[in-house]
Every structure is written in C-alpha cells, then in structure tokens.
Design a protein around this motif. Structure first.
Motif, PDB file in Angstrom:
ATOM      1  N   THR A  58      95.649   5.185  -2.881  1.00  0.00           N
ATOM      2  CA  THR A  58      95.875   6.341  -1.999  1.00  0.00           C
ATOM      3  C   THR A  58      96.804   5.981  -0.842  1.00  0.00           C
ATOM      4  N   LYS A  59      96.906   4.692  -0.508  1.00  0.00           N
ATOM      5  CA  LYS A  59      97.825   4.259   0.555  1.00  0.00           C
ATOM      6  C   LYS A  59      99.276   4.464   0.126  1.00  0.00           C
ATOM      7  N   MET A  60      99.504   4.484  -1.172  1.00  0.00           N
ATOM      8  CA  MET A  60     100.869   4.577  -1.695  1.00  0.00           C
ATOM      9  C   MET A  60     101.186   5.947  -2.275  1.00  0.00           C
ATOM     10  N   THR A  61     100.274   6.893  -2.075  1.00  0.00           N
ATOM     11  CA  THR A  61     100.458   8.226  -2.654  1.00  0.00           C
ATOM     12  C   THR A  61     100.885   9.221  -1.583  1.00  0.00           C
ATOM     13  N   ASN A  62     101.974   9.925  -1.831  1.00  0.00           N
ATOM     14  CA  ASN A  62     102.434  10.956  -0.899  1.00  0.00           C
ATOM     15  C   ASN A  62     101.620  12.234  -1.140  1.00  0.00           C
ATOM     16  N   PRO A  63     100.955  12.752  -0.110  1.00  0.00           N
ATOM     17  CA  PRO A  63     100.141  13.959  -0.302  1.00  0.00           C
ATOM     18  C   PRO A  63     100.944  15.178  -0.762  1.00  0.00           C
ATOM     19  N   LYS A  64     102.278  15.138  -0.605  1.00  0.00           N
ATOM     20  CA  LYS A  64     103.127  16.244  -1.043  1.00  0.00           C
ATOM     21  C   LYS A  64     103.559  16.107  -2.502  1.00  0.00           C
ATOM     22  N   ASP A  65     103.167  14.980  -3.130  1.00  0.00           N
ATOM     23  CA  ASP A  65     103.550  14.730  -4.511  1.00  0.00           C
ATOM     24  C   ASP A  65     102.492  15.338  -5.435  1.00  0.00           C
ATOM     25  N   LYS A  66     102.756  16.509  -5.952  1.00  0.00           N
ATOM     26  CA  LYS A  66     101.789  17.227  -6.780  1.00  0.00           C
ATOM     27  C   LYS A  66     101.511  16.525  -8.108  1.00  0.00           C
ATOM     28  N   SER A  67     102.389  15.631  -8.513  1.00  0.00           N
ATOM     29  CA  SER A  67     102.213  14.970  -9.814  1.00  0.00           C
ATOM     30  C   SER A  67     101.123  13.902  -9.776  1.00  0.00           C
ATOM     31  N   VAL A  68     100.831  13.346  -8.588  1.00  0.00           N
ATOM     32  CA  VAL A  68      99.839  12.265  -8.519  1.00  0.00           C
ATOM     33  C   VAL A  68      98.840  12.394  -7.369  1.00  0.00           C
ATOM     34  N   ALA A  69      99.066  13.321  -6.440  1.00  0.00           N
ATOM     35  CA  ALA A  69      98.228  13.403  -5.237  1.00  0.00           C
ATOM     36  C   ALA A  69      96.749  13.576  -5.566  1.00  0.00           C
ATOM     37  N   MET A  70      96.437  14.301  -6.634  1.00  0.00           N
ATOM     38  CA  MET A  70      95.041  14.551  -7.011  1.00  0.00           C
ATOM     39  C   MET A  70      94.566  13.597  -8.110  1.00  0.00           C
ATOM     40  N   LEU A  71      95.392  12.610  -8.459  1.00  0.00           N
ATOM     41  CA  LEU A  71      95.086  11.740  -9.598  1.00  0.00           C
ATOM     42  C   LEU A  71      94.538  10.380  -9.185  1.00  0.00           C
ATOM     43  N   PHE A  72      95.223   9.709  -8.248  1.00  0.00           N
ATOM     44  CA  PHE A  72      94.882   8.322  -7.946  1.00  0.00           C
ATOM     45  C   PHE A  72      93.688   8.204  -7.003  1.00  0.00           C
ATOM     46  N   GLY A  73      92.961   7.100  -7.156  1.00  0.00           N
ATOM     47  CA  GLY A  73      91.810   6.820  -6.311  1.00  0.00           C
ATOM     48  C   GLY A  73      91.772   5.347  -5.934  1.00  0.00           C
ATOM     49  N   ASP A  74      90.814   4.977  -5.097  1.00  0.00           N
ATOM     50  CA  ASP A  74      90.645   3.595  -4.655  1.00  0.00           C
ATOM     51  C   ASP A  74      89.360   3.022  -5.252  1.00  0.00           C
ATOM     52  N   GLY A  75      89.340   1.743  -5.502  1.00  0.00           N
ATOM     53  CA  GLY A  75      88.122   1.136  -6.037  1.00  0.00           C
ATOM     54  C   GLY A  75      88.278  -0.350  -6.266  1.00  0.00           C
ATOM     55  N   GLY A  76      87.189  -0.967  -6.676  1.00  0.00           N
ATOM     56  CA  GLY A  76      87.203  -2.397  -6.958  1.00  0.00           C
ATOM     57  C   GLY A  76      86.088  -2.748  -7.920  1.00  0.00           C
ATOM     58  N   GLY A  77      86.175  -3.917  -8.493  1.00  0.00           N
ATOM     59  CA  GLY A  77      85.149  -4.377  -9.419  1.00  0.00           C
ATOM     60  C   GLY A  77      85.006  -5.886  -9.340  1.00  0.00           C
ATOM     61  N   ALA A  78      83.812  -6.393  -9.620  1.00  0.00           N
ATOM     62  CA  ALA A  78      83.548  -7.835  -9.612  1.00  0.00           C
ATOM     63  C   ALA A  78      82.816  -8.210 -10.895  1.00  0.00           C
ATOM     64  N   ILE A  79      83.307  -9.220 -11.578  1.00  0.00           N
ATOM     65  CA  ILE A  79      82.730  -9.648 -12.846  1.00  0.00           C
ATOM     66  C   ILE A  79      82.490 -11.152 -12.781  1.00  0.00           C
ATOM     67  N   LEU A  80      81.252 -11.577 -12.930  1.00  0.00           N
ATOM     68  CA  LEU A  80      80.902 -12.999 -12.915  1.00  0.00           C
ATOM     69  C   LEU A  80      80.751 -13.486 -14.348  1.00  0.00           C
ATOM     70  N   LEU A  81      81.448 -14.563 -14.681  1.00  0.00           N
ATOM     71  CA  LEU A  81      81.380 -15.134 -16.024  1.00  0.00           C
ATOM     72  C   LEU A  81      80.886 -16.568 -15.928  1.00  0.00           C
ATOM     73  N   GLU A  82      80.071 -16.983 -16.900  1.00  0.00           N
ATOM     74  CA  GLU A  82      79.556 -18.346 -16.946  1.00  0.00           C
ATOM     75  C   GLU A  82      79.670 -18.887 -18.362  1.00  0.00           C
ATOM     76  N   LYS A  83      80.131 -20.124 -18.474  1.00  0.00           N
ATOM     77  CA  LYS A  83      80.253 -20.784 -19.766  1.00  0.00           C
ATOM     78  C   LYS A  83      78.867 -21.187 -20.265  1.00  0.00           C
ATOM     79  N   THR A  84      78.559 -20.866 -21.509  1.00  0.00           N
ATOM     80  CA  THR A  84      77.255 -21.199 -22.080  1.00  0.00           C
ATOM     81  C   THR A  84      77.453 -21.834 -23.460  1.00  0.00           C
ATOM     82  N   GLU A  85      76.344 -22.250 -24.053  1.00  0.00           N
ATOM     83  CA  GLU A  85      76.382 -22.842 -25.396  1.00  0.00           C
ATOM     84  C   GLU A  85      76.226 -21.790 -26.489  1.00  0.00           C
ATOM     85  N   GLU A  86      76.051 -20.539 -26.088  1.00  0.00           N
ATOM     86  CA  GLU A  86      75.852 -19.472 -27.060  1.00  0.00           C
ATOM     87  C   GLU A  86      77.112 -19.259 -27.896  1.00  0.00           C
TER      88      GLU A  86
END
Length: 275
Positions: A58-86
């Motif tokens: 949303t920091k990079m979206t122009n509110p006057k740009d009808k093609s993307v103004a209502m499309l983009f959002g902000d978010g994040g994700g965290a994924i923890l991975l561990e090596k196993t013998e499986e």
C-alpha cells in the motif's frame, strides 16, 4: 542497506551464529525462499531456518490508480523449518522470464533510477501514478498467469508422479478471484480445494501463500497432516511450484496489528540514539 534480514535479526534477538540474508523478489518469494532454505539445510550443518516473507504494497500504491488501488494489501508470514530424520521432502520447480520485467514494476525508488521525479503522470491506461508507484500491465500479467502457471504445475505433477488428487489444498498466490477461477478451470480443480482470502486481505504479494494457509487452517487444532501444493507467480516475471506436508496443529491463525518497529526508522541523526 543493511538487509532487512539484519534488522529483523536484531529485533528478534537471534544468536550471532545465524546466517541472515534477503531474497528480494515479490509474488513468488515464498516459493523461492522455501526452496533456497531447504537447499541450504540439505547441503550444510544448518538444522533450523526461519523464513520470513512480508510486503507493504500500500506504500507503493497510488490511491488514484483504479487498476490496483483496491487490489493490493500488506502482510507478512513466518515459517519455521527443522531438519529431521523423517522420510519427507519439499520438492519444487522455479521459473523466470525476465523479458516481462516491465509487466509489474515500480520504475523509481531504487538505485536503478535514484533521482527520479516525484511528479504525477496520467499513464496511457488513464490512471494517475508517480514513478514510485507500482504499475501493472494487467493484460500481460493475465496472459502469463493462465498459460505459464498451469503448464508449470502440470510439469511439476509429471516430475513428481502426482496428480491434483494427491493434494488436500492448493495454496496459490492471491492475485485476484477471476485468475483463481481460471486456474481451477485449466487444472480441473474443485474451487473448494483452492481457498481464497483476498476478499479480506487483498493481494499482499510475497506472504499470500502462508496467509491463505493460516486463514483456512489456523484455527483448526486437529492433529492431522495435509499435503499442500503451493504456487507463487508475478513480478519478475517469476513463478514457482512446491509441495510440502504440514500438520494442521502447527498452523497458527492470522494476527492483525498496526505495530511498527520504530527503531528501524531513521529520519535524522538523533534517531541513531534510539534503543
């Protein structure tokens, strides 16, 4: 500079015996990142990795740009991975087509165009933007998505000896609802197997895949393992497919917050004194 990974390393209070680096990509970043960290773990003595993906489009979206103004959002994700013998593995295919780099682009804001004007322009599609805003050529992106993405998924199925029936959930990039429906049609997938969360969170780019998984299963505490087929595609143009088995009890619900790491924002010399 420095890499966002270094700022996050400090914020999380991680040990100094920790490799931290950025992968700057966009819509396919989660799939690319997952393949990179899995390769690192498979070929070194690294036993645990924390893959963080995030965007603030949303920091990079122009509110006057009808093609993307209502499309983009902000978010994040965290994924923890561990090596196993499986006897389990994460498999993937990654692709790039640099000839389409202008299809989704912010022309200014980086070293490639360091001193660009901040003037607003009316672009050929009639929308108002500056060079610092995200510009998306929708027709090009759509054509790429409904041709290259299904073809690569079918290539992945052939490579792994699987079919759509082998997967409990298809967690795909949240581009838009029409594209999701077209992918279901081309892949002959029941829409119930491809969950959506863009109606509430928009298209957050890099974290779209973990967000849709957490939205669909984050409140389910049942101890059961599901087989996920994940696909990210977009800016670059870059795209990729990977599969992984995940226990539902390890999937956490989405948290909505306005919290900001204030220390990481430096606007003047006195900001260096903040601790």
């Amino acid at each position: 500079r420095p890499a966002t990974a270094c700022v996050l390393h400090k914020r999380l209070g991680l040990d100094k015996d920790c490799v931290s680096f950025d992968i700057s990509l966009g819509c396919s970043a989660f799939v690319y990142g997952l393949n990179v960290v899995c390769s690192l773990m498979a070929n070194s003595d690294v036993n645990k990795t924390l893959l963080l993906v995030g965007e603030s489009l949303t920091k990079m979206t122009n509110p006057k740009d009808k093609s993307v103004a209502m499309l983009f959002g902000d978010g994040g994700g965290a994924i923890l991975l561990e090596k196993t013998e499986e006897n389990s593995s994460i498999k993937g295919i990654l692709k790039t087509d640099g000839s389409g780099y202008k299809s989704i682009i912010a022309p200014a804001g980086g070293f490639r165009n360091l001193n660009a004007t901040t003037e607003s322009f009316t672009w050929p599609d009639g929308n108002v933007r500056t060079l610092y805003n995200t510009i998306m050529q929708g027709e090009d992106v759509f054509a790429f998505t409904i041709s290259a993405v299904p073809r690569t998924i079918k290539e992945f199925w052939a490579k792994t000896g699987t079919t759509v029936e082998d997967y409990d959930c298809l967690a795909f990039h949240q581009a838009n609802q029409f594209i999701s429906k077209m992918l279901c049609k081309k892949l002959k997938v029941e829409p119930t197997k491809m969950p959506l969360c863009l109606d509430r969170f928009g298209n957050p780019s890099a974290p779209a895949i973990p967000m849709v998984i957490c939205d669909a299963y984050g409140k389910d505490e049942e101890d059961k393992e599901l087989n996920f087929l994940m696909c990210g595609f977009g800016v670059g143009l870059s795209w990729g497919v990977c599969s992984a088995k995940v226990n539902v009890k390890d999937i956490l619900p989405i948290i909505e917050t306005d919290e900001v790491f204030e220390e990481g924002i430096i606007n003047c010399p006195k900001d260096f004194l903040k601790e």
